[in-house]
Scaffold this active site. Structure first.
Site, PDB file in Angstrom:
ATOM      1  N   SER A  19       2.646 -15.928  17.616  1.00 51.65           N
ATOM      2  CA  SER A  19       2.918 -16.173  16.194  1.00 51.65           C
ATOM      3  C   SER A  19       2.052 -17.323  15.673  1.00 51.65           C
ATOM      4  CB  SER A  19       4.423 -16.417  15.983  1.00 51.65           C
ATOM      5  OG  SER A  19       4.759 -16.278  14.626  1.00 51.65           O
ATOM      6  N   GLY A  77       6.523 -20.765  15.776  1.00 49.29           N
ATOM      7  CA  GLY A  77       7.570 -21.388  14.967  1.00 49.29           C
ATOM      8  C   GLY A  77       7.066 -21.792  13.594  1.00 49.29           C
TER       9      GLY A  77
END
Ligand SMILES: *[C@@H]1O[C@H](CO)[C@@H](O)[C@H](O)[C@H]1NC(C)=O
Ligand SMILES: *[C@@H]1O[C@H](CO)[C@@H](O)[C@H](O)[C@H]1NC(C)=O
Ligand SMILES: *[C@@H]1O[C@H](CO)[C@@H](O)[C@H](O)[C@H]1NC(C)=O
Ligand SMILES: *[C@@H]1O[C@H](CO)[C@@H](O)[C@H](O)[C@H]1NC(C)=O
Ligand SMILES: *[C@@H]1O[C@H](CO)[C@@H](O)[C@H](O)[C@H]1NC(C)=O
Length: 534
Positions: A206, A128
């Site tokens: 990520s 995120g």
């Protein structure tokens, strides 16, 4: 829309649509409790045969370092063992779902954890862009993964955005220290759940994988885990330099109108004021301080104390030993190109390819890209096609392969892979490109690994079973090879042997090297961490 102002660097900026929480499903509560050195852990039976324990692992006051708790407490002072933790403050979610008291984790412990040897633990670090996400985001219920890997799964939170990475008095990397405290907490309590504190594998996607790369570059964290799984880390960005961090920080202090030393002013800020200043800074950061990139301008800092090496090609690489799994998905840049840069159904004229590359890479690097054979532009085709391939190579795939080669050259082992089957993550559900056959967008590996895809197809179920079997072996032994599954060759310094997962689309299921050669990305065309000399 002015195309030349658009840039591939928008890549990892994935603003989350507001969606209804909770994403983790409940079943009728069945209370369980476990005695730990920090007090009684209360939990509940979760789906798929694991007990779930939510706990506050550290406490913190705003912009102070976190401290590992000395007593077992439910998150945010709750007295309901079935409640999930509140998220860390972030934009695009309902404020009633977050609290600054957010240094919590959820432990998933299989009911039938193997009794004859202490179990391994997989610690999941959510993504995120370092400013959003939580342990309760969609698909992160760890029950299925815990049962399938016969291990304990801990899904942890850490402070996000300005609250974790922009400390007004000039301290840095509090979010990284939060994760270290989560591992120290686990070290104390895992034996009570049948786990072995010396058998921790970190896994994340990520920016969560970027957090793991940060811990790999932090000698003081080395003893806290023994192997790591990095899914879709946008490694091109590297770390922030101390100098850039200081500039971001003084801009933030200006935006909130509090001086570095005025603690009273800082403590009086509302969360809205902090988040608004953070968003303003994030939107401006790439223009003001180009080395931050637009994708995730706030990220960990190469501070020389906690984080002592860039782990890239700009400085001597340290000796390493931990085994790594390094994966990408086939179309990492799909959401960026087809949603952020060029939303809408219409093809983009081929002439728009070069201006977008130029806005991302500057003239020198663009000239080399344009004269290379790697990103052919069909004059009558859609510019988004080569842009997507370029973005995936530039931000994710090639720097990941570079890390693999460096890692192996310096003593570690690494297994490199790519997902050619995924399961659409909610953020991608409205991007038609991400729904096309054979397209696997950034984040579409999450449901696969957790085994949480709603209504999985046979191909998705098969891949979940394969990856969970490989994860089980890897977290136990450091090797993801299992009898009965295709061999997954370890990377060497000359060939990373990137394996395709899902449907094999190339001979032997090996990902074509194309531009990810040592002589192209990282040499002829520098990564951003080289270009900006971080
Ligand atoms: C745990 O093992 C017992 C005994 O083999 C079995 O009856 C039970 O269904 C298992 N529970 C789960 C959740 O797998
Ligand atoms: C910033 O404040 C925190 C909390 O009081 C303190 O622990 C830290 O040492 C300070 N950092 C600097 C650089 O003064
Ligand atoms: C943090 O935890 C310590 C030790 O458990 C405790 O003494 C302290 O009061 C706590 N601080 C906050 C802000 O909760
Ligand atoms: C979290 O804790 C704070 C402080 O006790 C409290 O004011 C708040 O209502 C709690 N939030 C939720 C959603 O329980
Ligand atoms: C581009 O290349 C030229 C010639 O090598 C060099 O002088 C210039 O500094 C480069 N520009 C950038 C932005 O790197």
């Amino acid at each position: 829309m002015v195309v030349s102002s658009l840039s591939l660097l928008m890549l990892a900026t994935l603003p989350y649509a507001t969606w209804a929480i909770p994403a983790v499903h409940f079943i009728a509560a069945r209370a369980v409790s476990v005695s730990t050195p920090l007090g009684t852990a209360q939990g509940t039976l979760d789906v798929d045969g694991a007990n779930r324990f939510a706990v506050r692992y550290a406490n913190s006051t705003r912009w102070a370092p976190s401290a590992v708790v000395t007593e077992w407490n439910l998150p945010n002072g709750s007295d309901d063992p079935t409640a999930l933790p509140l998220q860390c403050p972030q934009i695009n979610v309902d404020p009633s779902t977050y609290s600054e008291d957010c240094l919590s984790m959820i432990l998933y412990v299989p009911v039938n954890l193997t009794a004859d040897s202490p179990a391994s633990t997989l610690v999941w670090i959510h993504g995120g862009s370092f400013d959003s996400g939580s342990a309760t985001f969609p698909g992160l219920d760890g029950s299925n993964l815990a049962v399938a890997t016969d291990s304990i799964v801990a899904v942890i939170q850490y402070r996000l955005g300005a609250l974790g990475l922009l400390i007004p008095n000039g301290s840095t990397n509090y979010a990284v220290e939060d994760v270290i405290n989560a591992l120290k907490f686990l070290g104390q309590v895992l034996p009570s759940f049948g786990g072995d504190a010396s058998m921790i594998t970190l896994a994340g996607q990520s920016s969560g994988a970027g957090m793991i790369r940060t811990l790999l570059a932090a000698p003081s964290a080395s003893s806290l885990f023994r192997s790591a799984i990095l899914q879709s880390d946008p490694m091109d960005y590297g770390f922030l330099s101390l100098d850039t961090q200081a500039q971001l920080q003084s801009t933030f202090n200006y935006l909130v109108s509090c001086s570095a030393s005025d603690t009273a002013c800082q403590m009086a800020l509302t969360l809205d004021e902090i988040l608004n200043a953070q968003v303003t800074l994030e939107n401006e950061a790439d223009d003001l301080f180009p080395s931050t990139g637009q994708g995730e301008p706030l990220h960990p800092v190469l501070d020389g104390q906690l984080v002592t090496t860039p782990l890239d090609s700009t400085a001597p690489f340290p000796a390493v030993s931990k085994p790594l799994l390094l994966t990408n998905v086939h179309n990492e840049a799909g959401p960026t190109i087809y949603n952020l840069v060029f939303p809408g159904p219409d093809p983009i004229p081929a002439v728009e390819f070069e201006p977008v590359v130029d806005a991302s890479l500057g003239a020198n690097r663009t000239a080399i890209v344009m004269s290379s054979p790697f990103y052919p532009v069909d004059p009558n085709g859609d510019a988004r096609v080569p842009l997507q391939v370029l973005g995936t190579d530039y931000i994710w795939r090639c720097p990941t392969w570079t890390l693999a080669r460096n890692w192996v050259a310096n003593g570690g082992s690494a297994f490199v892979g790519m997902y050619t089957v995924g399961a659409t993550y909610p953020l991608n559900a409205d991007i038609p490109y991400c729904l096309e056959d054979g397209v696997v967008c950034h984040q579409d590996d999450i449901y696969i690994v957790f085994g949480t895809a709603p209504d999985p197809t046979p191909a998705q179920s098969t891949l979940t079973a394969e990856m969970q079997t490989r994860y089980k072996a890897f977290i136990a032994t450091g090797n993801p090879n299992v009898p009965g599954l295709d061999p997954w060759l370890p990377a060497t310094t000359s060939d990373v042997y990137a394996k395709e997962f899902g449907v094999e689309t190339t001979p032997n299921g090996e990902v074509p090297i194309r531009a990810c050669t040592p002589s192209f990305w990282g040499e002829a065309v520098q990564y951003d961490y080289q270009f900006f000399d971080i």
